[in-house]
Design an enzyme around this catalytic site. Structure first.
Site, short mmCIF file in Angstrom:
data_model
loop_
_atom_site.label_atom_id
_atom_site.label_comp_id
_atom_site.label_asym_id
_atom_site.label_seq_id
_atom_site.Cartn_x
_atom_site.Cartn_y
_atom_site.Cartn_z
N GLY A 1 38.19 36.14 32.10
CA GLY A 1 38.70 34.95 31.04
C GLY A 1 38.36 35.38 29.83
O GLY A 1 39.24 35.96 28.54
N CYS B 1 37.97 26.57 42.03
CA CYS B 1 37.66 26.30 40.87
C CYS B 1 36.88 24.83 40.69
O CYS B 1 36.56 24.44 39.82
CB CYS B 1 38.78 26.63 39.64
SG CYS B 1 40.38 26.57 40.47
N GLU C 1 29.11 28.21 38.22
CA GLU C 1 29.87 28.01 39.23
C GLU C 1 29.48 28.89 40.20
O GLU C 1 28.80 29.54 39.88
CB GLU C 1 30.74 28.24 38.69
CG GLU C 1 31.98 28.52 39.97
CD GLU C 1 33.45 28.37 39.22
OE1 GLU C 1 33.67 29.68 38.88
OE2 GLU C 1 34.63 27.75 39.69
N GLU D 1 43.04 29.97 33.62
CA GLU D 1 42.75 29.51 34.32
C GLU D 1 41.52 29.33 34.57
O GLU D 1 41.62 30.98 35.10
CB GLU D 1 43.59 29.18 34.95
CG GLU D 1 43.54 26.73 35.97
CD GLU D 1 42.43 27.43 36.96
OE1 GLU D 1 41.22 27.15 37.09
OE2 GLU D 1 43.51 27.60 38.48
#
Ligand code: ADP
Length: 373
Positions: A129, A180, A277, A146
């Site tokens: 991103g 996500c 993550e 997103e």
């Protein structure tokens, strides 16, 4: 998604605006706004829900009158190509929807940088991103993102234990944790900690891993060897940094990209398994004592995508929901999505919202038209 967004196609409206213009006394004006398409939209999507992500992206762009170049993930181009065939068959004019399979660093990067692209809409990792934002700077194209998450899932001591345990397990194990919004940080109020951890671990133990086409399989492999290495790397780092494995903790079998559903406890808040993550079936559970503490802990992350709260106390639920810095807060449920419900991230989880009427703003320019009468 297409049904819902098709409804909006006839409801894209501007406003009429009364002007005062104090430095032109006596002048009359007629002013209004138009919502217009942005133009050529590049949409770059990930592999975790290939067809769904294509639908989330295409439907609002088309409802607002844009044209689209959709780049599916290199691991999963086929459903987008089939959707393109159906779109052509349905009579959408040539050139309105273009599906361009390719690698991220070549096809994706070229789209994000291209001067004739007016907007890029991206779903994927926070790392990529940031590259998209840099690539988009050349012509200052519009950007919506997103991105990743490290979503807190909070079980208060008055929650229905069966519902909360099942909910906490689904929040992390659905789609092998390759979501996500995966509820990857499980916070449990002290009195319930052992019960909920044991409950989620019991569910993890009972999940049948195997090939997706085999009857009875409940969890298939991760998407790729790269993802297998990434997730098992986090399992190793969790152990090295002092976390205790309640269940799972390693690769399943010798073949395929299977990873055991895993529950970790005792991880320090500064460790990688708590902060980064993982994008796999790995949850880190921690106890907490009071609600003030838990809001701060839940927000102690660079992400802000989703959150879950499990309680029978409606006041606590909504008080806590207002303090969580996340784009979606689920109360006594998790992973509930709807075309009408806006979805997106606070902080480094993204820019803008998908779905709901909010998404229309992300796919339109506002033109103010001002006439002197
Ligand atoms: P994941 O880590 O889940 O694979 P990525 O963010 O790497 O997610 O990929 C999501 C999408 O972004 C994919 O379609 C991929 O091809 C694309 N992509 C990857 N790198 C770039 C890049 N540098 N520029 C544009 N798109 C990229």
């Amino acid at each position: 998604m297409f049904h819902y967004m098709a409804g909006w196609a006839t409801k894209i409206e501007g406003n009429t605006i009364t002007l005062s213009v104090p430095y032109m006394p006596g002048a009359g004006f007629h002013a209004y706004t138009l919502r217009e398409p942005i133009g050529v939209i590049a949409q770059i999507i990930p592999w975790n829900f290939p067809l769904l992500m294509a639908a989330w992206k295409l439907a609002p762009a088309l409802a607002t009158g844009n044209t689209v170049i959709l780049k599916p993930a290199e691991q999963t181009p086929l459903t987008a190509l089939r959707l393109a065939e159906l779109i052509a068959e349905a009579g959408i004019p040539d050139g309105v929807v273009n599906v361009l399979p390719g690698y991220g660093e070549s096809a994706g990067a070229a789209l994000a940088a291209h001067d004739d692209v007016d907007k890029v809409a991206f779903t994927g990792s926070t790392e990529v991103g940031k590259l998209i934002v840099q690539a988009a700077a050349g012509n200052l194209k519009k950007v919506t993102l997103e991105l990743g998450g490290k979503s807190p899932n909070i079980v208060l001591d008055d929650a229905d234990p069966d519902i909360a345990i099942q909910g906490a397990a689904n929040a992390i194990f659905f789609n092998h944790g390759q979501c996500c919004v995966a509820g990857s940080r499980l916070f449990i109020q002290e009195d319930r900690f052992d019960q909920v951890v044991e409950g989620v671990a019991g569910i993890a133990r009972g999940i049948k891993l195997g090939p997706g086409l085999e009857p009875g399989t409940q969890m298939g492999p991760l998407v790729s060897d790269e993802q297998l290495q990434r997730v098992t790397g986090y399992l190793d780092s969790g152990r090295d940094e002092g976390a205790h494995t309640v269940v799972g903790g390693s690769r399943h079998g010798e073949q395929g990209y299977f990873v055991q559903p895993t529950v970790l406890i005792g991880a320090h808040p500064s460790t990688k398994v708590v902060r980064e993550e993982i994008f796999g079936p790995v949850v880190v559970a921690s106890p907490f004592s009071d609600l003030d503490q838990i809001a701060a802990e839940a927000n102690d992350t660079t992400y802000g995508l989703g959150a879950g709260i499990w309680t029978r106390d409606i006041s606590k639920a909504h008080a806590l929901a207002s303090r969580i810095r996340a784009g979606t807060v689920w109360i006594n449920c998790y992973n509930v999505f709807d075309a009408a419900l806006p979805f997106g991230g606070y902080k480094q989880s993204g820019w803008g919202r998908e779905m709901g009427h909010e998404v229309l703003e992300a796919y339109t320019e506002v033109k103010a038209v001002c006439t002197q009468l």
